[in-house]
Structures are given as C-alpha cells and as structure tokens.
Design an enzyme around this catalytic site. Sequence first.
Site, PDB file in Angstrom:
ATOM      1  N   HIS A 159     -51.236  16.751  30.495  1.00 27.36           N
ATOM      2  CA  HIS A 159     -51.479  15.338  30.802  1.00 27.36           C
ATOM      3  C   HIS A 159     -50.987  14.394  29.692  1.00 27.36           C
ATOM      4  O   HIS A 159     -50.099  13.586  29.893  1.00 27.36           O
ATOM      5  CB  HIS A 159     -52.987  15.091  30.980  1.00 27.36           C
ATOM      6  CG  HIS A 159     -53.670  15.961  31.970  1.00 27.36           C
ATOM      7  ND1 HIS A 159     -53.548  15.820  33.335  1.00 27.36           N
ATOM      8  CD2 HIS A 159     -54.518  17.015  31.789  1.00 27.36           C
ATOM      9  CE1 HIS A 159     -54.290  16.735  33.946  1.00 27.36           C
ATOM     10  NE2 HIS A 159     -54.891  17.468  33.036  1.00 27.36           N
TER      11      HIS A 159
HETATM   12  O1  RIB Z   1     -58.064  14.115  33.090  1.00 26.57           O
HETATM   13  C1  RIB Z   1     -57.235  14.527  32.035  1.00 26.57           C
HETATM   14  C2  RIB Z   1     -57.568  13.805  30.783  1.00 26.57           C
HETATM   15  O2  RIB Z   1     -58.923  14.069  30.420  1.00 26.57           O
HETATM   16  C3  RIB Z   1     -56.722  14.258  29.580  1.00 26.57           C
HETATM   17  O3  RIB Z   1     -56.565  13.196  28.688  1.00 26.57           O
HETATM   18  C4  RIB Z   1     -57.589  15.324  28.963  1.00 26.57           C
HETATM   19  O4  RIB Z   1     -57.335  15.484  27.564  1.00 26.57           O
HETATM   20  C5  RIB Z   1     -58.956  14.734  29.157  1.00 26.57           C
HETATM   21  O5  RIB Z   1     -59.180  13.777  28.125  1.00 26.57           O
END
Ligand code: RIB
Length: 315
Positions: A245
């Site tokens: 992500h």
């Molecule tokens: O949903 C994904 C996000 O939530 C990413 O930033 C992961 O590190 C968590 O913080």
Amino acid sequence: MTHSPRKIIIDTDPGQDDAVAILLALASPEDLEILGITTVAGNVPLSLTQKNARIICELAGKTATKVFAGCDVPLKRKLVTAEHVHGKTGLDGPKMADPIMPLQEQHAVDFIIETLRAEEPHTVTLCPLGPLTNIATAFNRAPDIINRVQQIVLMGGAYFEVGNITPAAEFNIYVDPEAAEIVFKSGVSLVVMPLDVTHKALTNRARIEAFRSIGNEVGRMVAEWADFFERFDMQKYGSEGAPLHDPCVIAYLIQPDLFTGRHISVKIETQSELTLGMTVADWWGVTKDPANALFMGGVDATGFYALLTKRLARL
Ligand code: RIB
Ligand code: CA
C-alpha cells in the site's frame, strides 16, 4: 534541467508496508528531501511506531533522519490497531534489534506546524501513510499552515475495492474518520492512493525474490517483511501476494506516470456506525460536488516493482 528534490514530511505508522515506503524515500535523495518522519498510532501503538520508524532509518543507514512521535490516540475515538496484519511489533517477520538513533524531543504536531511556517509557502508536501490524526491536529491547532501546504499525497480509502477493516472502510481512514474529514475538507490539493490502486500492486514470488536477490540487508529485510505481510491478504482475498500500500505514495512522487486516476469529490462518513470511515468517492460524477482529490484507480505494477527494486539496491 536538474530539478531540486521535493521537500516532504512522511507521517507514518510502521507497519511493514510503511517501512518499504520509507526505504524507497530514503533511497531517492535526488527526488525527495525528507524534512522529517512523524509517527502516529495506527497499525500498532505509538510507542512501537516511533521505534519502528527509527529501526527503518537505521536499516537504511540514514541515522541523521529526524524522527518524531505524534498522537497516540485518534481525535475522538478509541485507537484501533492491526496486529492481526502486521504482528505484535508492527514489523514482524525478521528479528529486529532496538534502535540506537534518538527520537526527537519535539512533538510531531509541533514539528509539522513549525516546518510549514518556516519553509516557503507551497514547498512542503505531506505524505501520510497511516491515520490522519497528526495532520488534522496540526490543522486544528494552526489553521494558518493549511494554505502553506504544497500538496498531501496519502494512502487511504477505498471505493470499488470496498473496505479492509470493515465492509465499508479502509484502515487508515477508519481509525480516525474525524481527522480524515478535516483533511479532505481542508482545501489542500489531495492525491489519494486507495485500496482500488494498492490492491493492483501485489507482491508475488518473483517480485519478492527480486528483493532478496538485491543482495543487501535492505533487500533481505524487505523480502522477509513481504513474506510475513502477504499471509494475511492471501488468507483473506485468496490472492497471490500482498498489496504494498504505502510505497505507492512515494512511487507517485518519484514517477507519477505509473498511476492513473480522476479528480473527483471524496467525502468521509463520520456518522453511521455501519459505514464509518467510508470514502464516498463520486467516481461517475453523479453529483455536482466540487472535486477535492485526485483519486487513483490504476497502476503500472511492473513499473512500480522495477522502480522499487532498483532504488532499494542503492541502500
Ligand atoms: O489499509 C492499509 C493501510 O493501513 C496501510 O497504510 C497500512 O500500513 C495500514 O496503515
Ligand atoms: Ca501505514
């Protein structure tokens, strides 16, 4: 014509994917000048996210990086964490020694305010990779900084991909929806990396082995984090691999043409318990609501992993 590196503050809740994002930024001095790394409670409590951020800087050999601790609870709600995804430490996978480099005395929110007031207007980009509590607190405490921000490029939200912490909400927005509403209503130029795009940037065996074959400590650690991190998504989605992500935020700053999206209206649900934290994205323009965000939907995953692997090899 050489461009000067873009000044950024990374706001983060490490988390294995935050770690890869921070490493990519630290490996890209010609593109990014990291003014500071501010940490927030999210994936794991603040006591761990502030420690993890320093572990990551030490792994990269960048111990002069300034790391700050910020808010340990959301604006109005109890903290929700994600050890089920990231493990107890937030960086589960490889065994990591405690950091030696110091944590800055100054509170992260004060650092954000002071930096935005000191730097020329519209020259600092904020890169939130976790819940938006620090950013919203800074905006509440010092509204004068809001129109000094160059841009906010954040990981958060979901629309077609729906939620990962509830059926409707993505984790970063869900943890502090009131903070997200403040940021999304602030008027600051927003680039949003939702699950719609991060779920198209999946690890797989070859990509993880490419990290490992870099041959440096960073490559080995990133491969081990990816191995650990992917087990959750593979069980949940049945997909091969896990979405990286947060590195999408940093990759966008370095190579924006890897991504495609639309300028649309995005609003945050803060009232309904059922859909709390949902990013209501007007992708089809069915309202006349003004666009407040460049909401990403596509990524060149091959190009993304090539950039990542090439840059991590520098550390
Ligand atoms: O949903 C994904 C996000 O939530 C990413 O930033 C992961 O590190 C968590 O913080
Ligand atoms: Ca994160």
